[in-house]
Design a protein around this motif. Sequence first.
Motif, PDB file in Angstrom:
ATOM      1  N   ASP A   1      45.473  32.545  37.068  1.00 12.63           N
ATOM      2  CA  ASP A   1      44.955  32.583  38.493  1.00 12.63           C
ATOM      3  C   ASP A   1      46.030  33.749  39.089  1.00 12.63           C
ATOM      4  O   ASP A   1      47.374  33.335  39.186  1.00 12.63           O
ATOM      5  N   LEU A   2      45.433  34.587  39.884  1.00  6.86           N
ATOM      6  CA  LEU A   2      46.270  35.835  40.332  1.00  6.86           C
ATOM      7  C   LEU A   2      46.377  35.446  41.969  1.00  6.86           C
ATOM      8  O   LEU A   2      45.390  35.236  42.538  1.00  6.86           O
ATOM      9  N   GLY A   3      47.401  35.079  42.649  1.00  7.69           N
ATOM     10  CA  GLY A   3      47.753  34.619  43.853  1.00  7.69           C
ATOM     11  C   GLY A   3      47.654  35.905  44.989  1.00  7.69           C
ATOM     12  O   GLY A   3      47.896  36.927  44.343  1.00  7.69           O
ATOM     13  N   PRO A   4      46.868  35.693  46.134  1.00  3.02           N
ATOM     14  CA  PRO A   4      46.748  36.729  47.120  1.00  3.02           C
ATOM     15  C   PRO A   4      48.079  36.925  47.815  1.00  3.02           C
ATOM     16  O   PRO A   4      48.158  36.886  49.082  1.00  3.02           O
ATOM     17  N   ALA A   5      48.958  37.415  46.993  1.00  2.00           N
ATOM     18  CA  ALA A   5      50.559  37.702  48.029  1.00  2.00           C
ATOM     19  C   ALA A   5      50.968  39.271  47.495  1.00  2.00           C
ATOM     20  O   ALA A   5      50.884  39.309  46.168  1.00  2.00           O
ATOM     21  N   TRP A   6      51.568  39.665  48.305  1.00  2.00           N
ATOM     22  CA  TRP A   6      52.106  40.953  47.860  1.00  2.00           C
ATOM     23  C   TRP A   6      53.377  40.619  46.943  1.00  2.00           C
ATOM     24  O   TRP A   6      54.174  39.689  47.056  1.00  2.00           O
ATOM     25  N   VAL A   7      53.476  41.306  45.673  1.00  2.00           N
ATOM     26  CA  VAL A   7      54.543  41.259  44.994  1.00  2.00           C
ATOM     27  C   VAL A   7      55.898  41.746  45.337  1.00  2.00           C
ATOM     28  O   VAL A   7      55.851  43.118  45.568  1.00  2.00           O
TER      29      VAL A   7
ATOM     30  N   ARG B   1      40.637  37.808  40.796  1.00  2.00           N
ATOM     31  CA  ARG B   1      41.300  36.291  41.462  1.00  2.00           C
ATOM     32  C   ARG B   1      41.812  35.572  40.093  1.00  2.00           C
ATOM     33  O   ARG B   1      42.699  34.839  40.241  1.00  2.00           O
ATOM     34  N   TRP B   2      40.819  35.115  39.212  1.00  2.00           N
ATOM     35  CA  TRP B   2      41.395  34.601  37.923  1.00  2.00           C
ATOM     36  C   TRP B   2      40.475  35.143  36.694  1.00  2.00           C
ATOM     37  O   TRP B   2      39.487  35.645  36.929  1.00  2.00           O
ATOM     38  N   VAL B   3      40.937  34.790  35.615  1.00  2.00           N
ATOM     39  CA  VAL B   3      40.440  34.923  34.226  1.00  2.00           C
ATOM     40  C   VAL B   3      40.644  34.012  33.296  1.00  2.00           C
ATOM     41  O   VAL B   3      41.593  33.338  33.251  1.00  2.00           O
TER      42      VAL B   3
END
Length: 276
Positions: A198-204, A61-63
């Motif tokens: 932050d990595l968003g919860p969305a299909w790329v 989710r984030w780093v």
Amino acid sequence: MTAPGDHTETLWLAVRFSDLDVAGHVNNVAWLRFVHLGVSQLLASRLPLANRAEAGAPVWRWVEAHYRRTVQAVGTPIVVRASSVEQAEGLLVAAGVGSVGLDGTVVDCVAAEVFVGPSLSPTPEVVSGQFGAGPPPALTSRWPWSMVVPVRPPDRAEGGALSPVAAADLLQEARHGALSGWRNGIRGRLVVARVGLDLGPAWVGDEIRLDTCCARVGRASFDLATRGVDPVTGATVVQSTARIARLMTDTDRSATPWSEAERALLGQLRTGAGSG
């Protein structure tokens, strides 16, 4: 190298030629790859393969990563230690990456914290929330640098979101693009001292638009903020801030403050002056 947790794993690696940048140093994307391998090893030991189909593979989710030392020699032994602590909505992993000397001494190079949450549904839909859908945000003077990059199948994590290593690689390209027009006015070598994403919860989708701006200018560093937007859905799939510092020599252990002329140039960067 890591704080105590409920589970710890150690992984031994080595620096490859492809891990080096043009200056001969291990680049920040390679360091994140080491962190990713250590976290993956820890997750694999916590959740056996037979149980993952039912539980769903966890995703980053984030780093937040801090870069402390540089490494130049191909073949340098690398040790990664990852320790995890259960939290209400996922797993917090502290990962330390160090280089190993001939006498076995470990020198800390990177310290990172990674939050891992449940996997996404493997369908091309946008999950609502902080990274919501809608029309793609318009480019403004606040985001003076922009580039559109293709997304390859290996860039997607399980569930269709952007993988952390792919995100780091694309964000590095965006930073290079933003800095290329004025870099020659700064003496020494610019290095990434710290990065958070932050990595968003969305299909790329098939492309990502990367918008970059200078968010802060300090005494001896500046911050570049980047957002990755799906041009079709308008979903923000990644957000990142990188702190850039200047080293005058490879032996420097602290950043050198800007001169007045350099500060004036960075002031133009802050407002996006001269961007193409």
